[in-house]
Design a protein around this motif. Structure first.
Motif, PDB file in Angstrom:
ATOM      1  N   ASN A  76     -12.273   6.382  76.697  1.00 51.31           N
ATOM      2  CA  ASN A  76     -12.708   7.452  75.792  1.00 51.31           C
ATOM      3  C   ASN A  76     -14.177   7.776  76.049  1.00 51.31           C
ATOM      4  O   ASN A  76     -15.051   7.493  75.213  1.00 51.31           O
ATOM      5  CB  ASN A  76     -12.506   7.035  74.333  1.00 51.31           C
ATOM      6  CG  ASN A  76     -11.060   6.737  74.007  1.00 51.31           C
ATOM      7  OD1 ASN A  76     -10.224   7.630  73.988  1.00 51.31           O
ATOM      8  ND2 ASN A  76     -10.766   5.467  73.758  1.00 51.31           N
ATOM      9  N   PRO A  77     -14.496   8.353  77.192  1.00 50.20           N
ATOM     10  CA  PRO A  77     -15.898   8.607  77.519  1.00 50.20           C
ATOM     11  C   PRO A  77     -16.529   9.614  76.565  1.00 50.20           C
ATOM     12  O   PRO A  77     -15.870  10.573  76.143  1.00 50.20           O
ATOM     13  CB  PRO A  77     -15.830   9.161  78.945  1.00 50.20           C
ATOM     14  CG  PRO A  77     -14.453   9.723  79.065  1.00 50.20           C
ATOM     15  CD  PRO A  77     -13.583   8.829  78.233  1.00 50.20           C
ATOM     16  N   PRO A  78     -17.788   9.398  76.194  1.00 52.82           N
ATOM     17  CA  PRO A  78     -18.476  10.338  75.300  1.00 52.82           C
ATOM     18  C   PRO A  78     -18.896  11.589  76.059  1.00 52.82           C
ATOM     19  O   PRO A  78     -18.904  11.627  77.285  1.00 52.82           O
ATOM     20  CB  PRO A  78     -19.689   9.535  74.838  1.00 52.82           C
ATOM     21  CG  PRO A  78     -19.982   8.633  75.997  1.00 52.82           C
ATOM     22  CD  PRO A  78     -18.643   8.260  76.582  1.00 52.82           C
ATOM     23  N   THR A  79     -19.268  12.603  75.304  1.00 48.48           N
ATOM     24  CA  THR A  79     -19.787  13.829  75.911  1.00 48.48           C
ATOM     25  C   THR A  79     -21.180  14.092  75.372  1.00 48.48           C
ATOM     26  O   THR A  79     -21.531  13.693  74.264  1.00 48.48           O
ATOM     27  CB  THR A  79     -18.888  15.034  75.592  1.00 48.48           C
ATOM     28  OG1 THR A  79     -18.793  15.190  74.166  1.00 48.48           O
ATOM     29  CG2 THR A  79     -17.500  14.833  76.177  1.00 48.48           C
ATOM     30  N   GLY A  80     -21.993  14.739  76.188  1.00 47.52           N
ATOM     31  CA  GLY A  80     -23.316  15.144  75.741  1.00 47.52           C
ATOM     32  C   GLY A  80     -24.313  14.016  75.609  1.00 47.52           C
ATOM     33  O   GLY A  80     -25.298  14.144  74.885  1.00 47.52           O
ATOM     34  N   THR A  81     -24.072  12.898  76.287  1.00 45.15           N
ATOM     35  CA  THR A  81     -25.022  11.783  76.217  1.00 45.15           C
ATOM     36  C   THR A  81     -25.527  11.439  77.605  1.00 45.15           C
ATOM     37  O   THR A  81     -24.880  11.694  78.613  1.00 45.15           O
ATOM     38  CB  THR A  81     -24.362  10.532  75.608  1.00 45.15           C
ATOM     39  OG1 THR A  81     -23.284  10.110  76.460  1.00 45.15           O
ATOM     40  CG2 THR A  81     -23.824  10.821  74.219  1.00 45.15           C
ATOM     41  N   HIS A  82     -26.705  10.896  77.655  1.00 48.85           N
ATOM     42  CA  HIS A  82     -27.293  10.357  78.884  1.00 48.85           C
ATOM     43  C   HIS A  82     -27.394  11.383  80.006  1.00 48.85           C
ATOM     44  O   HIS A  82     -27.002  11.141  81.148  1.00 48.85           O
ATOM     45  CB  HIS A  82     -26.539   9.113  79.335  1.00 48.85           C
ATOM     46  CG  HIS A  82     -26.619   7.991  78.346  1.00 48.85           C
ATOM     47  ND1 HIS A  82     -27.823   7.490  77.897  1.00 48.85           N
ATOM     48  CD2 HIS A  82     -25.662   7.297  77.697  1.00 48.85           C
ATOM     49  CE1 HIS A  82     -27.598   6.537  77.023  1.00 48.85           C
ATOM     50  NE2 HIS A  82     -26.296   6.408  76.874  1.00 48.85           N
ATOM     51  N   THR A  83     -27.953  12.547  79.676  1.00 45.90           N
ATOM     52  CA  THR A  83     -28.386  13.529  80.662  1.00 45.90           C
ATOM     53  C   THR A  83     -27.334  13.806  81.726  1.00 45.90           C
ATOM     54  O   THR A  83     -27.515  13.540  82.917  1.00 45.90           O
ATOM     55  CB  THR A  83     -29.710  13.071  81.324  1.00 45.90           C
ATOM     56  OG1 THR A  83     -30.612  12.623  80.314  1.00 45.90           O
ATOM     57  CG2 THR A  83     -30.360  14.243  82.066  1.00 45.90           C
ATOM     58  N   GLY A  84     -26.196  14.306  81.285  1.00 39.47           N
ATOM     59  CA  GLY A  84     -25.178  14.762  82.213  1.00 39.47           C
ATOM     60  C   GLY A  84     -24.443  13.680  82.955  1.00 39.47           C
ATOM     61  O   GLY A  84     -23.906  13.923  84.040  1.00 39.47           O
ATOM     62  N   SER A  85     -24.406  12.486  82.389  1.00 39.83           N
ATOM     63  CA  SER A  85     -23.736  11.379  83.069  1.00 39.83           C
ATOM     64  C   SER A  85     -22.291  11.742  83.387  1.00 39.83           C
ATOM     65  O   SER A  85     -21.574  12.288  82.557  1.00 39.83           O
ATOM     66  CB  SER A  85     -23.785  10.126  82.193  1.00 39.83           C
ATOM     67  OG  SER A  85     -25.126   9.793  81.915  1.00 39.83           O
ATOM     68  N   ARG A  86     -21.858  11.398  84.590  1.00 36.48           N
ATOM     69  CA  ARG A  86     -20.538  11.801  85.052  1.00 36.48           C
ATOM     70  C   ARG A  86     -19.471  10.749  84.794  1.00 36.48           C
ATOM     71  O   ARG A  86     -18.326  11.066  84.512  1.00 36.48           O
ATOM     72  CB  ARG A  86     -20.608  12.097  86.556  1.00 36.48           C
ATOM     73  CG  ARG A  86     -21.437  13.324  86.899  1.00 36.48           C
ATOM     74  CD  ARG A  86     -21.551  13.481  88.390  1.00 36.48           C
ATOM     75  NE  ARG A  86     -22.318  14.680  88.735  1.00 36.48           N
ATOM     76  CZ  ARG A  86     -22.882  14.875  89.917  1.00 36.48           C
ATOM     77  NH1 ARG A  86     -22.760  13.970  90.861  1.00 36.48           N
ATOM     78  NH2 ARG A  86     -23.556  15.977  90.158  1.00 36.48           N
ATOM     79  N   ILE A  87     -19.829   9.497  84.944  1.00 36.48           N
ATOM     80  CA  ILE A  87     -18.834   8.434  84.866  1.00 36.48           C
ATOM     81  C   ILE A  87     -19.307   7.382  83.870  1.00 36.48           C
ATOM     82  O   ILE A  87     -20.438   6.894  83.969  1.00 36.48           O
ATOM     83  CB  ILE A  87     -18.601   7.777  86.235  1.00 36.48           C
ATOM     84  CG1 ILE A  87     -18.122   8.820  87.254  1.00 36.48           C
ATOM     85  CG2 ILE A  87     -17.577   6.656  86.123  1.00 36.48           C
ATOM     86  CD1 ILE A  87     -18.006   8.282  88.660  1.00 36.48           C
ATOM     87  N   PHE A  88     -18.440   7.047  82.912  1.00 37.94           N
ATOM     88  CA  PHE A  88     -18.710   5.962  81.977  1.00 37.94           C
ATOM     89  C   PHE A  88     -17.734   4.820  82.247  1.00 37.94           C
ATOM     90  O   PHE A  88     -16.628   5.029  82.744  1.00 37.94           O
ATOM     91  CB  PHE A  88     -18.565   6.438  80.531  1.00 37.94           C
ATOM     92  CG  PHE A  88     -19.738   7.233  80.050  1.00 37.94           C
ATOM     93  CD1 PHE A  88     -20.753   6.634  79.317  1.00 37.94           C
ATOM     94  CD2 PHE A  88     -19.842   8.582  80.341  1.00 37.94           C
ATOM     95  CE1 PHE A  88     -21.843   7.364  78.879  1.00 37.94           C
ATOM     96  CE2 PHE A  88     -20.919   9.324  79.900  1.00 37.94           C
ATOM     97  CZ  PHE A  88     -21.927   8.712  79.171  1.00 37.94           C
TER      98      PHE A  88
END
Length: 268
Positions: free
Chosen positions: A72-84
């Motif tokens: 369940n990756p978050p959105t809008g966090t960590h400056t455009g992070s692509r992969i959690f």
């Protein structure tokens, strides 16, 4: 946008990330398992959000076998992070504990949550042999605790609650001067201890008091470090008041109440 101080080795990516290599040996543990063991960490400052650094680590210094693509990756966090990534240790799952940045400069690096998000991240972090709390220490952030003979008076709702000529002044980058006052010079009968606690990577763990003298006054307006870190040992057991919400008079001069990152959190 957050305004950063820039070191001689700092670089900025097109995404607005500022980063620079660190010489510190950094380790992170989940329970008894070492997840990160890095002698080549990179300090990263994001352009939005909390203006404190975090670490990113080369993949070969991370236990990537413990990471799984986030369910369940978050959105809008960590400056455009692509992969959690979710972290799985001894059968326990920590969601979104790690991620990668899109910046080409940081390709091959993995970042981890620290303690700013209490339900995610690792349990213990170490720089060399010293445990570090809350977030990595910023090399451009300074905290000085200086004993003084200034005359400091603190008022709340027209009542003088503290009056001293032996304060310790704490000068911390980006914050107003804090005035720490001996207990003997504070009206302790007007304060009531609370269960609130906070932690600071530069000063230690603080306990708090409420004002019980009437009126609409923010909760947890007074704090103290009973066991401060060695760098600020001079504040041990002394009491400080939020400049943002009390009347401070220093050497006869009434100080304006500053607006700081803490202002919004001070609620009655």
């Amino acid at each position: 946008m957050t305004e950063f101080r820039v070191g001689p080795s700092a670089r900025t990516t097109p995404e607005g990330l500022r980063w620079e290599p660190s010489r510190r040996w950094v380790r992170g543990r989940k329970g008894d398992v070492t997840v990160v063991d890095s002698r080549h960490p990179v300090l990263v400052w994001e352009p939005t959000g909390v203006p404190v650094p975090l670490y990113a680590f080369p993949r070969d210094e991370v236990r990537t076998d413990l990471l799984r693509p986030a369910a369940n990756p978050p959105t809008g966090t960590h400056t455009g992070s692509r992969i959690f990534y979710d972290l799985v240790v001894d059968g326990g799952l920590t969601e979104n504990a790690a991620w990668t940045f899109p910046a080409a400069d940081l390709a091959g690096h993995i970042a981890f949550e620290w303690f700013l998000r209490w339900d995610s991240g690792l349990d213990h972090w170490y720089e060399e042999e010293e445990e570090i709390f809350v977030h990595p220490r910023d090399p451009y952030h300074r905290v000085d605790a200086l004993r003084s003979s200034r005359h400091v008076r603190v008022g709340i709702g027209g009542t003088t609650v503290a009056d001293t000529r032996r304060p310790v002044l704490v000068f911390e980058t980006g914050l107003p001067t804090r005035y720490y006052i001996p207990r003997e010079d504070v009206r302790l009968d007007l304060l009531e201890p609370t269960g609130h606690r906070t932690a600071c990577p530069y000063k230690g763990t603080a306990r708090y008091w409420d004002w019980n003298g009437g009126g609409e006054v923010p909760r947890n307006i007074v704090w103290s470090y009973p066991e401060p870190l060695p760098a600020v040992a001079a504040v041990e057991g002394l009491l400080a008041f939020y400049n943002e919400a009390v009347d401070l008079v220093v050497d006869g001069e009434r100080l304006e109440r500053p607006v700081t990152p803490f202002t919004e959190s001070l609620t009655t």
